[in-house]
Design a protein around this motif. Structure first.
Motif, PDB file in Angstrom:
ATOM      1  N   ARG A  14      -7.716  26.292 -12.472  1.00 12.15           N
ATOM      2  CA  ARG A  14      -6.408  26.937 -12.382  1.00 12.15           C
ATOM      3  C   ARG A  14      -5.370  25.861 -12.686  1.00 12.15           C
ATOM      4  O   ARG A  14      -5.095  24.978 -11.884  1.00 12.15           O
ATOM      5  CB  ARG A  14      -6.180  27.472 -10.968  1.00 12.15           C
ATOM      6  CG  ARG A  14      -4.921  28.299 -10.860  1.00 12.15           C
ATOM      7  CD  ARG A  14      -4.057  27.941  -9.685  1.00 12.15           C
ATOM      8  NE  ARG A  14      -2.960  28.897  -9.543  1.00 12.15           N
ATOM      9  CZ  ARG A  14      -1.690  28.574  -9.737  1.00 12.15           C
ATOM     10  NH1 ARG A  14      -1.351  27.352 -10.065  1.00 12.15           N
ATOM     11  NH2 ARG A  14      -0.759  29.475  -9.602  1.00 12.15           N
ATOM     12  N   ARG A  15      -4.822  25.925 -13.904  1.00 19.81           N
ATOM     13  CA  ARG A  15      -3.976  24.832 -14.360  1.00 19.81           C
ATOM     14  C   ARG A  15      -2.515  25.236 -14.228  1.00 19.81           C
ATOM     15  O   ARG A  15      -2.097  26.198 -14.850  1.00 19.81           O
ATOM     16  CB  ARG A  15      -4.298  24.519 -15.815  1.00 19.81           C
ATOM     17  CG  ARG A  15      -5.755  24.315 -15.997  1.00 19.81           C
ATOM     18  CD  ARG A  15      -6.336  24.486 -17.360  1.00 19.81           C
ATOM     19  NE  ARG A  15      -5.728  25.330 -18.320  1.00 19.81           N
ATOM     20  CZ  ARG A  15      -6.195  26.526 -18.675  1.00 19.81           C
ATOM     21  NH1 ARG A  15      -7.238  27.027 -18.074  1.00 19.81           N
ATOM     22  NH2 ARG A  15      -5.606  27.202 -19.613  1.00 19.81           N
ATOM     23  N   HIS A  67      -6.997  22.906 -27.556  1.00 21.84           N
ATOM     24  CA  HIS A  67      -7.997  23.495 -26.667  1.00 21.84           C
ATOM     25  C   HIS A  67      -9.368  22.834 -26.900  1.00 21.84           C
ATOM     26  O   HIS A  67      -9.836  22.757 -28.027  1.00 21.84           O
ATOM     27  CB  HIS A  67      -8.084  24.991 -26.931  1.00 21.84           C
ATOM     28  CG  HIS A  67      -9.225  25.647 -26.251  1.00 21.84           C
ATOM     29  ND1 HIS A  67      -9.415  25.540 -24.902  1.00 21.84           N
ATOM     30  CD2 HIS A  67     -10.247  26.385 -26.721  1.00 21.84           C
ATOM     31  CE1 HIS A  67     -10.501  26.196 -24.581  1.00 21.84           C
ATOM     32  NE2 HIS A  67     -11.042  26.714 -25.663  1.00 21.84           N
ATOM     33  N   TYR A  92       4.186  27.721 -18.396  1.00 20.54           N
ATOM     34  CA  TYR A  92       4.650  27.794 -19.782  1.00 20.54           C
ATOM     35  C   TYR A  92       4.930  29.223 -20.205  1.00 20.54           C
ATOM     36  O   TYR A  92       5.714  29.476 -21.103  1.00 20.54           O
ATOM     37  CB  TYR A  92       3.620  27.132 -20.705  1.00 20.54           C
ATOM     38  CG  TYR A  92       4.164  26.794 -22.070  1.00 20.54           C
ATOM     39  CD1 TYR A  92       5.416  26.194 -22.192  1.00 20.54           C
ATOM     40  CD2 TYR A  92       3.456  27.064 -23.215  1.00 20.54           C
ATOM     41  CE1 TYR A  92       5.926  25.893 -23.430  1.00 20.54           C
ATOM     42  CE2 TYR A  92       3.964  26.755 -24.461  1.00 20.54           C
ATOM     43  CZ  TYR A  92       5.193  26.166 -24.565  1.00 20.54           C
ATOM     44  OH  TYR A  92       5.706  25.873 -25.784  1.00 20.54           O
ATOM     45  N   VAL A  96       0.210  28.520 -27.603  1.00 13.86           N
ATOM     46  CA  VAL A  96      -0.552  27.366 -27.116  1.00 13.86           C
ATOM     47  C   VAL A  96      -1.919  27.356 -27.770  1.00 13.86           C
ATOM     48  O   VAL A  96      -2.248  28.232 -28.564  1.00 13.86           O
ATOM     49  CB  VAL A  96      -0.698  27.386 -25.583  1.00 13.86           C
ATOM     50  CG1 VAL A  96       0.642  27.331 -24.919  1.00 13.86           C
ATOM     51  CG2 VAL A  96      -1.486  28.596 -25.119  1.00 13.86           C
ATOM     52  N   GLY A  97      -2.704  26.369 -27.429  1.00 11.74           N
ATOM     53  CA  GLY A  97      -4.083  26.349 -27.903  1.00 11.74           C
ATOM     54  C   GLY A  97      -4.347  25.307 -28.976  1.00 11.74           C
ATOM     55  O   GLY A  97      -5.448  25.248 -29.517  1.00 11.74           O
ATOM     56  N   LEU A 126      -2.430  22.268 -20.156  1.00 13.79           N
ATOM     57  CA  LEU A 126      -2.092  23.603 -20.634  1.00 13.79           C
ATOM     58  C   LEU A 126      -3.271  24.223 -21.380  1.00 13.79           C
ATOM     59  O   LEU A 126      -3.606  25.386 -21.182  1.00 13.79           O
ATOM     60  CB  LEU A 126      -0.894  23.468 -21.574  1.00 13.79           C
ATOM     61  CG  LEU A 126      -0.278  24.723 -22.105  1.00 13.79           C
ATOM     62  CD1 LEU A 126       0.666  25.274 -21.083  1.00 13.79           C
ATOM     63  CD2 LEU A 126       0.478  24.430 -23.368  1.00 13.79           C
ATOM     64  N   ASP A 127      -3.899  23.440 -22.219  1.00 14.21           N
ATOM     65  CA  ASP A 127      -4.926  23.991 -23.094  1.00 14.21           C
ATOM     66  C   ASP A 127      -6.337  23.910 -22.523  1.00 14.21           C
ATOM     67  O   ASP A 127      -7.152  24.773 -22.801  1.00 14.21           O
ATOM     68  CB  ASP A 127      -4.900  23.276 -24.450  1.00 14.21           C
ATOM     69  CG  ASP A 127      -3.775  23.777 -25.305  1.00 14.21           C
ATOM     70  OD1 ASP A 127      -3.060  24.669 -24.845  1.00 14.21           O
ATOM     71  OD2 ASP A 127      -3.600  23.290 -26.430  1.00 14.21           O
ATOM     72  N   HIS A 159     -13.912  27.290 -13.405  1.00 10.03           N
ATOM     73  CA  HIS A 159     -12.609  27.657 -13.961  1.00 10.03           C
ATOM     74  C   HIS A 159     -11.548  26.753 -13.356  1.00 10.03           C
ATOM     75  O   HIS A 159     -11.540  26.529 -12.146  1.00 10.03           O
ATOM     76  CB  HIS A 159     -12.303  29.120 -13.640  1.00 10.03           C
ATOM     77  CG  HIS A 159     -10.958  29.558 -14.119  1.00 10.03           C
ATOM     78  ND1 HIS A 159     -10.658  29.704 -15.450  1.00 10.03           N
ATOM     79  CD2 HIS A 159      -9.830  29.867 -13.457  1.00 10.03           C
ATOM     80  CE1 HIS A 159      -9.398  30.095 -15.580  1.00 10.03           C
ATOM     81  NE2 HIS A 159      -8.880  30.201 -14.381  1.00 10.03           N
ATOM     82  N   GLU A 204     -14.201  24.312 -19.879  1.00 14.47           N
ATOM     83  CA  GLU A 204     -14.952  25.179 -18.968  1.00 14.47           C
ATOM     84  C   GLU A 204     -16.348  25.451 -19.521  1.00 14.47           C
ATOM     85  O   GLU A 204     -17.314  25.541 -18.776  1.00 14.47           O
ATOM     86  CB  GLU A 204     -14.188  26.484 -18.741  1.00 14.47           C
ATOM     87  CG  GLU A 204     -12.922  26.244 -17.951  1.00 14.47           C
ATOM     88  CD  GLU A 204     -12.054  27.478 -17.783  1.00 14.47           C
ATOM     89  OE1 GLU A 204     -12.511  28.578 -18.108  1.00 14.47           O
ATOM     90  OE2 GLU A 204     -10.911  27.317 -17.336  1.00 14.47           O
ATOM     91  N   LYS A 205     -16.434  25.570 -20.821  1.00 19.21           N
ATOM     92  CA  LYS A 205     -17.737  25.786 -21.445  1.00 19.21           C
ATOM     93  C   LYS A 205     -18.581  24.515 -21.364  1.00 19.21           C
ATOM     94  O   LYS A 205     -19.774  24.570 -21.047  1.00 19.21           O
ATOM     95  CB  LYS A 205     -17.529  26.197 -22.907  1.00 19.21           C
ATOM     96  CG  LYS A 205     -18.786  26.717 -23.588  1.00 19.21           C
ATOM     97  CD  LYS A 205     -19.106  28.128 -23.156  1.00 19.21           C
ATOM     98  CE  LYS A 205     -20.385  28.645 -23.759  1.00 19.21           C
ATOM     99  NZ  LYS A 205     -20.740  29.946 -23.203  1.00 19.21           N
ATOM    100  N   PHE A 248      -0.306  25.814 -17.497  1.00 18.90           N
ATOM    101  CA  PHE A 248      -0.592  27.023 -18.259  1.00 18.90           C
ATOM    102  C   PHE A 248       0.253  28.182 -17.719  1.00 18.90           C
ATOM    103  O   PHE A 248       0.743  29.027 -18.462  1.00 18.90           O
ATOM    104  CB  PHE A 248      -2.082  27.337 -18.134  1.00 18.90           C
ATOM    105  CG  PHE A 248      -2.513  28.582 -18.848  1.00 18.90           C
ATOM    106  CD1 PHE A 248      -2.597  28.605 -20.224  1.00 18.90           C
ATOM    107  CD2 PHE A 248      -2.820  29.727 -18.147  1.00 18.90           C
ATOM    108  CE1 PHE A 248      -2.991  29.749 -20.887  1.00 18.90           C
ATOM    109  CE2 PHE A 248      -3.222  30.870 -18.804  1.00 18.90           C
ATOM    110  CZ  PHE A 248      -3.299  30.892 -20.176  1.00 18.90           C
TER     111      PHE A 248
END
Lengths: 406, 171
Positions: free
Chosen positions: A368-369, A57, A375, A53-54, A404-405, A366, A61-62, A372
């Motif tokens: 909580r997905r 992204h 998968y 994954v990613g 997901l990402d 954060h 959060e940042k 994610f």
């Protein structure tokens, strides 16, 4: 015996070599988003799989660490974009929990209506797409009209359709217009018949059952260990639903069932989602009934220091203008604290873990997905299945790349 | 009788004594800190105990507190007991110089990816993790971007030429 063969080192070009590597995705039309799956296949049978994954992204959060609380709502839109209002409400509820804001009942019910509409919109896409993946396009075309109608309701309420940014901390930006209520009435009148027809089309369809039943199954214990929630966990037989376990937005006032399955396979997940759509319809009906007895002009809590005032007021009233600036620039007093708040997203428990140090932005946020977490189990679910099952399995888990990402 | 926060705290202090500390209940959720080396033992106890039964791992994440010397990184676990419907939050602190924390992936399958994500963003070294590599960022990355030493650009800054970035400037 094939799995014993895979580790044997055979000379190059040997006809005995039976497995090969296939990259399913990242951008494959059947993967519903950007997911890469490196499959080791023996003919059409999947021997092993690895998920990567990613690819999209975006560091939400940042980004959230630099934004005032209001400006985080658009980030949540882009998590599970098939049901963005649930994400928005989840975020507002988290901030309201941090600030200790109590909402009027009417606002709660309005939120419930929107969230259940979003759940229907998400489930109808997911289920009809499982149909498409098994070769039945008709159901998808039937249901798509109604997602359109749901989007029109959103549009009537907040002005946008997909990334809705709906609502405010403390309530809604404006009241539901008569046109929104009329559209909702139309949806409630027409959709049950269409959903019934959709069920008639797929639920007892021989091909559909053959393609989904016994595919991608997971037992309750393992589903729990993998952190499954939402329809995917309930299909495995555990009746955990955040709406019942930790009611928010007055869900305790409604009478509804939590559908559960038994085997946790793709067919069960489909059945659970369908049953949930009926429950959502029932909840919306109850909410519309309950709302009738309440004062019509209430659509937000009376918390001017946190509730972003309607634009019309900002243009015409000095108080509203001041509050507007204070809120937008992040000058309001936010308490220090640590909150975990979960809502039942369309595909599972969507949690927001928020640490506030009293500043204008969260110290740490954060998400909580649920996607994610699902998968991770995908590789195990498809192991030993056919290549075509890998597609069904992915769509029935309801994986959304955005979530997901994050 | 359903499980109360007091009861959980009592069971934990009976079993672990000084290892667990800092009990508080922000917004109703029992939160406590444990010594770093005991995180797995505590979670195993919470999992196995017939009364506590915290068998669902909701979430793992980390927080960076640069000003806390020798415990800059906090790993935060959210656990859930489905039968009694109680949640707890467990924190362990690790120094940023050697952020080694035991992996929970043997206890909860879901911890595998959550820990990879936490490693990816904060650099927590989960000891014993079967596949500790980056998950959302590229493999070539050499830093851990969610740490506070990598702040985002301040939206209020005025020292750069906006024209070069397609914003404002003269037409």
């Amino acid at each position: 015996m094939q799995d014993q063969k895979q580790h044997i080192k055979l000379p190059e070009g040997s006809i005995e070599k039976t497995t090969q590597t296939l990259n399913l995705g990242p951008t494959h039309p059947a993967t519903h988003g950007v997911f890469q799956n490196i499959l080791e296949i023996d003919g059409e049978r999947i021997v092993s799989a690895e998920s990567t994954v990613g690819y999209i992204h975006r560091a939400f959060e940042k980004i959230a660490e630099r934004r005032p609380y209001y400006q985080i709502t658009p980030l949540t839109d882009r998590l599970n974009y098939c049901s963005s209002p649930i994400n928005n409400m989840g975020w507002h509820l988290t901030v309201e929990k941090l600030l200790g804001i109590e909402l009027p009942k009417r606002v709660d019910y309005m939120r419930v209506i929107i969230m259940e509409l979003a759940r229907i919109a998400d489930h109808l896409i997911c289920n009809s797409v499982i149909g498409v993946d098994t070769g039945a396009l008709t159901g998808f075309v039937y249901l798509m009209t109604y997602r359109e109608l749901i989007y029109e309701i959103y549009e009537e309420i907040c002005g946008s359709r997909l990334t809705t940014n709906i609502g405010r901390v403390g309530g809604f930006e404006r009241n539901f217009t008569p046109a929104a209520w009329a559209k909702l009435d139309r949806f409630m009148a027409e959709y049950p018949a269409v959903l019934k027809e959709f069920e008639t089309l797929l639920t007892r369809n021989r091909i559909f059952i053959d393609r989904t039943s016994g595919v991608g199954g997971i037992d309750a214990q393992r589903a729990m260990s993998y952190g499954f929630t939402g329809p995917n966990l309930r299909a495995a037989g555990i009746d955990y639903d955040v709406r019942v376990a930790n009611p928010y937005s007055s869900y305790q006032d409604f009478d509804f069932n939590v559908p559960v399955g038994t085997t946790g396979d793709c067919y069960d997940r489909y059945l659970v989602r369908n049953a949930e759509m009926w429950e959502s319809l029932s909840i919306i009906r109850q909410a519309m009934e309950k709302i009738k007895g309440l004062p019509e002009d209430v659509y937000h809590a009376d918390v001017p220091e946190f509730y972003l005032p309607p634009k019309q007021d900002v243009y015409t009233k000095m108080e509203a203008l001041i509050y507007h600036f204070k809120i937008v620039m992040g000058e309001t007093d936010i308490p220090k604290g640590e909150v975990y708040n979960a809502v039942e997203g369309a595909n599972g428990e969507l949690g927001f873990y928020l640490i506030s140090d009293g500043g204008r932005s969260p110290y740490r946020l954060h998400f909580r997905r649920p996607c994610f977490i699902y998968y991770q189990a995908y590789a195990e679910l498809v192991q030993g299945a056919m290549l075509s099952d890998a597609i069904i399995c992915m769509s029935s888990l309801n994986l959304i790349a955005g979530e997901l990402d994050a | 009788m359903s499980l109360t926060n007091e009861r959980i705290q009592q069971r934990l202090t009976e079993k672990f004594g000084d290892v667990v500390s800092g009990f508080e209940e922000p917004y109703g959720m029992l939160t406590f800190t444990a010594q770093r080396d005991f995180n797995l033992k505590i979670m195993q106890f919470l999992f196995d105990d017939e009364e506590l039964r915290f068998q669902f791992l909701t979430d793992i994440t980390a927080v960076h507190y640069p000003e806390r010397k020798n415990e800059e990184l906090a790993v935060v676990y959210h656990l859930h007991n489905f039968q009694d419907n109680v949640r707890v939050r467990l924190k362990v602190f690790a120094p940023v110089a050697a952020p080694k924390v035991f992996t929970a992936s043997k206890l909860f399958l879901s911890a595998n990816w959550m820990e990879r994500e936490t490693y990816d963003f904060f650099g927590i070294d989960f000891v014993g993790h079967p596949n500790l590599k980056r998950i959302l960022n590229v493999d070539e990355m050499t830093y851990f971007p969610m740490r506070k030493e990598f702040p985002l650009e301040d939206s209020m800054r005025t020292d750069k030429d906006d024209e070069m970035f397609g914003r404002g400037g003269n037409i």
